[in-house]
Design a protein around this motif. Sequence first.
Motif, short mmCIF file in Angstrom:
data_model
loop_
_atom_site.label_atom_id
_atom_site.label_comp_id
_atom_site.label_asym_id
_atom_site.label_seq_id
_atom_site.Cartn_x
_atom_site.Cartn_y
_atom_site.Cartn_z
N VAL A 1 0.81 -1.26 0.21
CA VAL A 1 0.11 -0.10 -0.01
C VAL A 1 0.67 1.18 -0.11
CG1 VAL A 1 -1.48 1.40 1.28
CG2 VAL A 1 -1.87 -1.26 1.14
N TYR A 2 2.08 1.22 0.90
CA TYR A 2 2.82 2.23 0.80
C TYR A 2 3.64 2.70 -0.80
CZ TYR A 2 3.26 2.56 5.83
OH TYR A 2 2.86 2.85 7.24
N LYS A 3 3.68 1.39 -1.25
CA LYS A 3 4.47 1.64 -2.52
C LYS A 3 3.31 2.27 -3.69
CE LYS A 3 5.89 -2.55 -2.82
NZ LYS A 3 6.18 -3.79 -3.35
N PHE A 4 2.26 1.72 -3.36
CA PHE A 4 0.98 2.09 -4.14
C PHE A 4 0.77 3.62 -4.22
CE2 PHE A 4 -3.72 2.79 -4.40
CZ PHE A 4 -3.93 2.59 -5.98
N ILE A 5 0.66 4.12 -2.87
CA ILE A 5 0.63 5.49 -2.59
C ILE A 5 1.78 6.64 -3.32
CG2 ILE A 5 0.49 7.26 -0.67
CD1 ILE A 5 -0.94 5.34 1.01
N LEU A 6 3.05 5.92 -3.09
CA LEU A 6 4.04 6.82 -3.56
C LEU A 6 4.17 6.76 -4.99
CD1 LEU A 6 6.18 8.95 -3.05
CD2 LEU A 6 7.71 6.93 -2.65
N LEU A 7 3.68 5.58 -5.67
CA LEU A 7 3.80 5.46 -7.13
C LEU A 7 2.41 6.40 -7.93
CD1 LEU A 7 4.48 1.80 -7.98
CD2 LEU A 7 5.61 3.70 -8.63
N SER A 8 1.39 6.22 -6.96
CA SER A 8 0.30 7.34 -7.70
C SER A 8 0.60 8.60 -7.48
CB SER A 8 -0.99 6.87 -6.67
OG SER A 8 -1.38 5.39 -6.96
N LEU A 9 1.19 9.16 -6.42
CA LEU A 9 1.53 10.45 -6.23
C LEU A 9 2.43 10.80 -7.36
CD1 LEU A 9 1.42 13.14 -4.26
CD2 LEU A 9 2.97 11.91 -2.89
N THR A 10 3.57 9.93 -7.73
CA THR A 10 4.33 10.28 -8.67
C THR A 10 3.74 10.54 -9.86
OG1 THR A 10 6.11 9.08 -7.05
CG2 THR A 10 6.64 9.39 -9.42
N ASP A 11 3.08 9.53 -10.25
CA ASP A 11 2.49 9.41 -11.66
C ASP A 11 1.51 10.69 -11.77
OD1 ASP A 11 3.80 7.40 -12.25
OD2 ASP A 11 2.04 5.84 -11.81
N SER A 12 0.70 11.06 -10.47
CA SER A 12 -0.25 12.12 -10.79
C SER A 12 0.56 13.66 -11.02
CB SER A 12 -0.83 12.25 -9.45
OG SER A 12 0.04 12.70 -8.37
N LEU A 13 1.86 13.62 -10.72
CA LEU A 13 2.58 14.82 -11.15
C LEU A 13 2.93 15.00 -12.47
CD1 LEU A 13 5.25 14.58 -8.00
CD2 LEU A 13 3.26 16.41 -8.18
N LEU A 14 3.02 13.89 -13.09
CA LEU A 14 3.43 13.80 -14.47
C LEU A 14 1.86 14.17 -15.21
CD1 LEU A 14 5.83 13.62 -16.07
CD2 LEU A 14 5.08 11.05 -16.44
N ASP A 15 1.00 13.89 -14.74
CA ASP A 15 -0.35 14.19 -15.30
C ASP A 15 -0.63 15.60 -15.42
OD1 ASP A 15 -1.42 11.67 -15.97
OD2 ASP A 15 -2.11 11.18 -13.95
N ARG A 16 -0.09 16.29 -14.22
CA ARG A 16 -0.23 17.87 -14.24
C ARG A 16 0.78 18.70 -14.69
NH1 ARG A 16 -3.42 19.49 -9.70
NH2 ARG A 16 -2.70 21.56 -10.17
N GLY A 17 1.90 18.07 -15.38
CA GLY A 17 2.88 18.63 -16.08
C GLY A 17 4.03 19.01 -15.30
N LEU A 18 4.00 18.38 -14.08
CA LEU A 18 5.13 18.63 -13.31
C LEU A 18 6.47 17.67 -13.20
CD1 LEU A 18 2.92 19.77 -10.06
CD2 LEU A 18 4.01 21.12 -11.64
N LYS A 19 6.99 18.11 -14.30
CA LYS A 19 8.16 17.02 -14.63
C LYS A 19 9.23 16.97 -13.42
CE LYS A 19 10.87 14.83 -18.42
NZ LYS A 19 12.09 14.58 -17.50
N GLU A 20 9.59 18.19 -13.09
CA GLU A 20 10.60 18.22 -12.02
C GLU A 20 10.41 17.58 -10.97
OE1 GLU A 20 13.01 21.66 -9.39
OE2 GLU A 20 12.11 22.19 -11.13
N GLU A 21 9.25 17.66 -10.35
CA GLU A 21 8.69 17.06 -9.04
C GLU A 21 8.51 15.42 -9.29
OE1 GLU A 21 7.54 19.81 -10.53
OE2 GLU A 21 7.52 21.53 -9.30
N HIS A 22 7.91 15.35 -10.37
CA HIS A 22 7.80 13.96 -10.82
C HIS A 22 9.21 13.00 -10.95
CE1 HIS A 22 8.25 10.41 -13.76
NE2 HIS A 22 6.96 10.10 -13.32
N ASP A 23 10.11 13.46 -11.33
CA ASP A 23 11.45 12.99 -11.34
C ASP A 23 11.98 12.71 -9.92
OD1 ASP A 23 10.99 12.88 -14.14
OD2 ASP A 23 12.64 14.63 -14.62
N LYS A 24 11.69 14.19 -9.14
CA LYS A 24 12.30 13.72 -7.70
C LYS A 24 11.65 12.82 -7.16
CE LYS A 24 14.03 15.51 -3.83
NZ LYS A 24 15.69 15.64 -3.50
N LEU A 25 10.47 12.59 -7.20
CA LEU A 25 9.68 11.40 -6.32
C LEU A 25 10.09 10.12 -6.96
CD1 LEU A 25 8.20 13.73 -5.10
CD2 LEU A 25 6.08 12.44 -5.14
N HIS A 26 10.22 10.14 -8.42
CA HIS A 26 10.87 8.76 -8.93
C HIS A 26 12.12 8.46 -8.27
CE1 HIS A 26 11.04 5.79 -11.98
NE2 HIS A 26 12.09 6.02 -12.22
#
Length: 267
Positions: free
Chosen positions: A85-110
């Motif tokens: 569940v923890y992995k699911f939460i962080l993956l979902s949060l990371t992917d959601s940033l790309l959906d909003r065009g926040l690539k820098e933030e997405h790459d950091k969370l990745h």
Amino acid sequence: MEPKHFESLYPGDSRFNEIEKILGFIRNGNSCQLISFPGTGRSNVLNLLSYNRSVREKHLGENQKHLHFAYMDFSEVKNRSLFDVYKFILLSLTDSLLDRGLKEEHDKLHRIFAEHVKYNDDLVFFQGIKEAVNYLALEKKLTIVFLFDKFEKYLPNLTDEFFASLRILRNKAKYRFSTVFSLDRPLEDSLDPLQFVQFYEFLAGNDVFVSVYDVPGINFRRSYFEKKFNKNLSEQDFKNIVELTAGHGRLTRVVLETVFAEQTFPK
């Protein structure tokens, strides 16, 4: 070609009352429960917040860019461990940033995900979630909102540690962190109060009930099917359908699609 997220097409006033109430709790740094019978539109409300810019701007104006909504369908992890569940939460949060065009933030969370998942330990991995939320909330000044859809599916596996973790995230981010629990009944009717006592103060009395009939949403569905099938539905036929389904979201959608596909109109 249809967009990746269908809810992005809905008009800005869809589910207006429900979304306004949810945002009222979020503005105060609180969380809430979104409650309804199955099929009436809980997922629709959460997806509108996540993927529909017009809806966000309708309620928040320019401030919509300071709130980030991360949609998570908990039916996908209904029988999984807390670590999963923890992995699911962080993956979902990371992917959601790309959906909003926040690539820098997405790459950091990745990078945070990759760094912590290799230890295969839920305690270590939760440190990664804390790091990610701290980065987004404190450094990037985003209000993070977890949207937990179909949360009732996960209840049989729920432990008090889950809510303790949410409390820790809330304490770190303060008013920049909220959670919306989508449920078929309130948590207090399904759980021992001790299971979520550590998060209860942020949820107590914060209930949002989903109405059965959302006029802008149903009108959009009608318009969408008329364009898709290149056919027009008379006002009387549309009225008959709504009376037949009571405006129930899923039922109305199914009837509309059937009517347009088969050209059989209810009397």
